[in-house]
Design an enzyme around this catalytic site. Sequence first.
Site, mmCIF file in Angstrom:
data_model
loop_
_atom_site.group_PDB
_atom_site.id
_atom_site.type_symbol
_atom_site.label_atom_id
_atom_site.label_comp_id
_atom_site.label_asym_id
_atom_site.label_seq_id
_atom_site.Cartn_x
_atom_site.Cartn_y
_atom_site.Cartn_z
ATOM 1 N N LYS A 138 0.901 -1.157 0.000
ATOM 2 C CA LYS A 138 0.000 0.000 0.000
ATOM 3 C C LYS A 138 0.939 1.206 0.000
ATOM 4 O O LYS A 138 1.515 1.562 1.023
ATOM 5 C CB LYS A 138 -0.900 -0.003 1.249
ATOM 6 N N CYS A 157 14.011 10.937 6.355
ATOM 7 C CA CYS A 157 13.886 10.656 7.793
ATOM 8 C C CYS A 157 15.241 10.757 8.484
ATOM 9 O O CYS A 157 15.334 11.202 9.621
ATOM 10 C CB CYS A 157 13.284 9.275 8.011
#
Length: 427
Positions: free
Chosen positions: A127, A235
């Site tokens: 997903k 990140c």
Amino acid sequence: MTSAYRALRFTSFAERGAWMRAAADLIETEVDEVAQIVTLEMGKPIGQAKSETLKCARIMRFYASNAEGFLAYEPLDDPSSVNASRAGTRYEPLGVVLAVMPWNYPLWQVVRFAAPALMAGNTGLLKHASNVPQSALYLDSLFKRAGFPAGAFQTLLIGSAQVEAVLNDERVRAVTLTGSEAAGRSVASIAGHNIKKAVLELGGSDPFIIMPTANLEKAVTTAVTARTQNNGQSCIAGKRFIIHADVYDQFARLFTQKMEALVLGDPSDLATQVGPLATESGRSDLAELVNDAKLQGATILTRGSIPDGPGWFYPPTVITDLHDGMRLVLEEAFGPVATLYRAESREEAVRIANQTTFGLSSSIWTTDQGDEDYFVDTLDVGAVFINGMTVSYPELPFGGIKDSGYGRELAAAGIREFCNLKTIWNA
Ligand code: NAP
């Protein structure tokens, strides 16, 4: 057990390795076209999109070569100690693993899950973030064209609201999510309710610490790259620059000059160093953090506002004079905004570094062994990079602590996350 998982689980490492190498060959051949998809979908400079694509081929070959060794049977040295003639452990795949992935490295984030998962014999359901559907469909087609059995890796074009139903399905055995803290909390609680394994790779606000003995020129150049690569949306970017007072002024001046000199523009132009942010909402979130700091008295050393004109650009920005109470001190700045902190000692540097709820990685700059040991011992993070910026390598485990998540990706630890460690005892 799904039929795709049954089909994949009982194939050999050699077969899976051949398909994985074929996928690596394909993505390498298609690098120009794939990089264009990435740049168009999320705005990364085209050269960086190519590097990301090629890094995917590297990790595919890494796991094609090493999966069997990482998952080899481990015999107990002295089986008589457990009253057995033979005893040991083996790694088996878990089954169908759902991967909920972010747009910032739309290929790499997925492949660093898919390469070990498929090599272990798991099947993957992707997903992907809603703004990178072409990257998601490309990966779906890549693994099929490489020869993996039908259903071994599938893209589901679904929104985040449908993740719960997929994770509740008993055929799905585990989930890995790379993304924001909010998404992590939601997915981890659904996984927890279902007693399913989860790995979370969440946000970070990594400290980048510069001590007086550092090679300052190298530290400054690397700091600029660490803060602005991927348009500042990484990140593991160095986000908070904590500088010893002895070298603070010099660092701040050189760093600000270099941040100002970066070329902002069309990401498909090879000369561009910083492109637009991926989403309009990402840019307004970033602008809100900066405005909050400005209103509370922070000093802007350069830029610090949304420029006129089309595109979701936010220019490389440097901010100092921050204090507790400003959101920018504790929250993640997901864009090219650097914050500078002055530290009088290494103890103060660590206090600032550890004050956020994140604990992903860190970068320290020193040639003093005592300082190095002190930082390695005291930073609350998943990794310490010394005299270099944080980079993810297939050979090294990757992941965080605190609100940066749990579990590890990459290396042997990464492939073992989605395996059942089965103990075998034989009288
Ligand atoms: P995001 O909004 O959390 O989205 C990541 C993925 O989660 C997307 O597929 C998104 O789907 C889905 N999602 C969002 N909310 C969800 C929910 N409540 N339930 C289920 N799925 C949900 O994050 P992002 O803005 O794309 O990425 C930025 C964040 O990811 C930053 O915090 C960054 O630090 C972090 N990140 C961490 C790592 C790491 O390795 N630690 C690596 C890269 C990025 P939709 O797109 O459909 O909403």
